[in-house]
Design a protein around this motif. Structure first.
Motif, PDB file in Angstrom:
ATOM      1  N   UNK A  36       0.838  -1.204   0.000  1.00  0.00           N
ATOM      2  CA  UNK A  36       0.000   0.000   0.000  1.00  0.00           C
ATOM      3  C   UNK A  36       0.877   1.260   0.000  1.00  0.00           C
ATOM      4  N   UNK A  39       2.422   2.101  -3.372  1.00  0.00           N
ATOM      5  CA  UNK A  39       1.542   2.815  -4.310  1.00  0.00           C
ATOM      6  C   UNK A  39       1.684   4.331  -4.086  1.00  0.00           C
ATOM      7  N   UNK A  42       4.946   5.543  -5.432  1.00  0.00           N
ATOM      8  CA  UNK A  42       4.907   5.647  -6.890  1.00  0.00           C
ATOM      9  C   UNK A  42       4.211   6.938  -7.328  1.00  0.00           C
ATOM     10  N   UNK A  43       3.067   7.229  -6.707  1.00  0.00           N
ATOM     11  CA  UNK A  43       2.315   8.439  -7.072  1.00  0.00           C
ATOM     12  C   UNK A  43       3.140   9.687  -6.728  1.00  0.00           C
ATOM     13  N   UNK A  46       5.939  10.239  -9.254  1.00  0.00           N
ATOM     14  CA  UNK A  46       5.443  10.808 -10.506  1.00  0.00           C
ATOM     15  C   UNK A  46       5.305  12.326 -10.376  1.00  0.00           C
ATOM     16  N   UNK A  53       5.010   6.610 -14.747  1.00  0.00           N
ATOM     17  CA  UNK A  53       5.452   5.230 -14.929  1.00  0.00           C
ATOM     18  C   UNK A  53       4.415   4.495 -15.778  1.00  0.00           C
ATOM     19  N   UNK A  55       2.379   1.221 -17.275  1.00  0.00           N
ATOM     20  CA  UNK A  55       1.918   0.036 -16.552  1.00  0.00           C
ATOM     21  C   UNK A  55       2.979  -1.058 -16.465  1.00  0.00           C
ATOM     22  N   UNK A  58       5.096  -0.825 -13.497  1.00  0.00           N
ATOM     23  CA  UNK A  58       4.476  -0.838 -12.166  1.00  0.00           C
ATOM     24  C   UNK A  58       4.514  -2.241 -11.581  1.00  0.00           C
TER      25      UNK A  58
END
Lengths: 82, 391
Positions: A36, A39, A42-43, A46, A53, A55, A58
């Motif tokens: 979790x 995620x 990652x956001x 960005x 990124x 898909x 990911x």
């Protein structure tokens, strides 16, 4: 770039240890990053690095260490220049 | 015409016949007494339908996945519980067939399954995981004699008391992460089930799915080679959602057919006029069409995903979202159709003992949004939507 990545990790990875004590190659999941939290990392990446990124990138391995993230970001930026 | 098509057709003819002649005959009794549909499952064994998806080389029927899905639809029209038992068994078979990676023990097992028409149940849910199938508490343990074992608290094990064998998700080892899971197939005498609670539910009563504490001792070779993290998106989730949605479509289709029979009977009483219920039936048909379209496109996307590239595609976020949406859409639409059929038939649909009764269909369908709760699936989708680019 690694400093930016480390800042994002420090803000969003919710690691039980200080990210500055980890090597670039240290496994972030082993250090306690949940899927979790990854995620959110990652956001945040960005947003901080102004990229997206795709898909195909990911996956767990891409966000497994500072070095792996840096490698993915470099690959993305190189592809963008071409 | 190819051999495969003939084989599929012969299989489906058999299933259709036993659905009409056996499953339909006992459906109300199975439902009323919340008892296992022994007659339908025996008939499926006699037709060798339990090994229909096992490759011919291992003694199975070698029918296509599309034919298995169609069989769920056929059974669903006659007895929801029989269809669900058949569907769940085929989900376990598909996980083994698609992920045994030539492991000799599993090849031998599939031959035995075909020879003895063994029925497989599953214990994938677990107390303490909040309904997340991708996490386990129980782990594979190793005894001093080298034998493997586990103890798992499962809140529901469908037809557990009637199955020969049990496919279970577990952590790979006591020290493994909660998401580092494997699938274990324990057989017959290796399994001990300690019942927890009773089984008197609203619908799908014949699946006999109370909770159990499951204990098993087994050989290390009974762990499927492929990690569950891959089996889940490549097989278990899409196959479950496709087979379930086919049987829900079966329930909805029979409810629609009962409504149609009611309208036709009304029309015969007053020739030359269109009964008012006919208009409602037309509305109902468009609802059924939506369900049909979603279910058939879901199946097609899965059967199109062949070869290594296809398997990889099933693991993409787009595919995970796709098959999750199939489950959500079908589980919400099927009860809507059944309720619409009740609206068309009125009191004779509401009563349990008329040719137009749709109570059992409606109640069976109500389980659809609960088996893997839709809100839990929405939670997964919501997270994927935050990061997926191509959906």
């Amino acid at each position: 770039m690694n400093d930016q990545i480390r800042q994002v990790l420090s803000d969003h990875a919710r690691l039980p240890v200080d990210v500055q004590t980890l090597d670039d190659d240290a496994d972030l999941y082993e250090a306690g990053m949940t899927s979790h939290a990854s995620v959110n990392v990652m956001i945040a990446l960005e947003d901080a690095l102004d990229l997206e990124f795709p898909d195909a990138m990911l996956k767990r391995s891409v966000f497994a260490s500072v070095a792996a993230i840096a490698e993915a970001v470099t690959a993305l930026r190189t592809a963008a220049i071409r | 015409m190819s051999v495969d098509v003939d084989r599929d057709r012969a299989f489906l003819d058999d299933v259709r016949r036993l659905a009409d002649e056996v499953a339909a005959v006992h459906a109300d009794d199975v439902d009323r007494d919340a008892r296992f549909p022994v007659e339908a499952v025996e008939a499926l064994r006699e037709q060798r339908a339990l090994s229909a998806f096992v490759p011919e080389a291992l003694g199975g029927g070698g029918v296509s996945f599309g034919a298995i899905a169609a069989a769920c639809f056929e059974l669903g029209q006659r007895c929801g519980a029989s269809a669900m038992v058949f569907a769940m068994h085929q989900i376990q078979v598909a996980c083994i067939v698609r992920h045994l990676e030539d492991a000799p023990w599993f090849q031998d097992y599939l031959s035995d399954l075909a020879g003895e028409q063994r029925l497989i149940a599953s214990a994938t849910s677990e107390v303490g995981t909040g309904g997340d199938m991708r996490r386990s508490v129980a782990a594979v343990t190793r005894g001093e004699d080298g034998r493997a074992g586990f103890e798992k608290r499962a809140p529901t094990v469908s037809y557990g008391a009637y199955a020969d064998d049990l496919l279970t998700t577990l952590r790979r080892a006591p020290e493994a992460d909660s998401s580092d899971q494997v699938l274990v197939l324990a057989c017959g005498e290796q399994i001990a089930l300690e019942p927890q609670g009773t089984w008197d539910p609203l619908g799908m009563r014949g699946t006999c799915s109370p909770g159990y504490v499951v204990r098993a001792q087994f050989g290390a070779e009974q762990v499927l080679p492929t990690p569950f993290a891959r089996i889940c998106p490549e097989t278990m989730v899409p196959v479950s959602h496709i087979l379930w949605s086919h049987l829900w479509l079966g329930l909805a289709t029979d409810a629609f057919e009962r409504a149609r029979a009611f309208v036709r009977a009304a029309a015969k009483q007053k020739p030359g006029t269109t009964p008012p219920a006919a208009q409602r039936l037309s509305h109902l048909m468009s609802e059924l069409s939506l369900l049909r379209a979603e279910v058939s496109s879901g199946l097609r996307e899965f059967t199109d995903a062949t070869g290594e590239a296809g398997r990889e595609r099933l693991s993409t976020m787009a595919a995970v979202l796709r098959f999750n949406n199939l489950k959500i859409a079908a589980s919400e639409q099927a009860p809507r159709v059944c309720q619409g059929a009740l609206g068309v038939c009125g009191i004779v649909g509401f009563k349990n003992d008329t040719p137009f009764s749709v109570g059992r269909h409606l109640r069976d369908c109500m389980s659809a949004c609960l088996m893997v709760a839709n809100e839990r699936i929405h939670q997964t989708n919501a997270n994927l939507l935050l990061i997926a680019k191509e959906v």
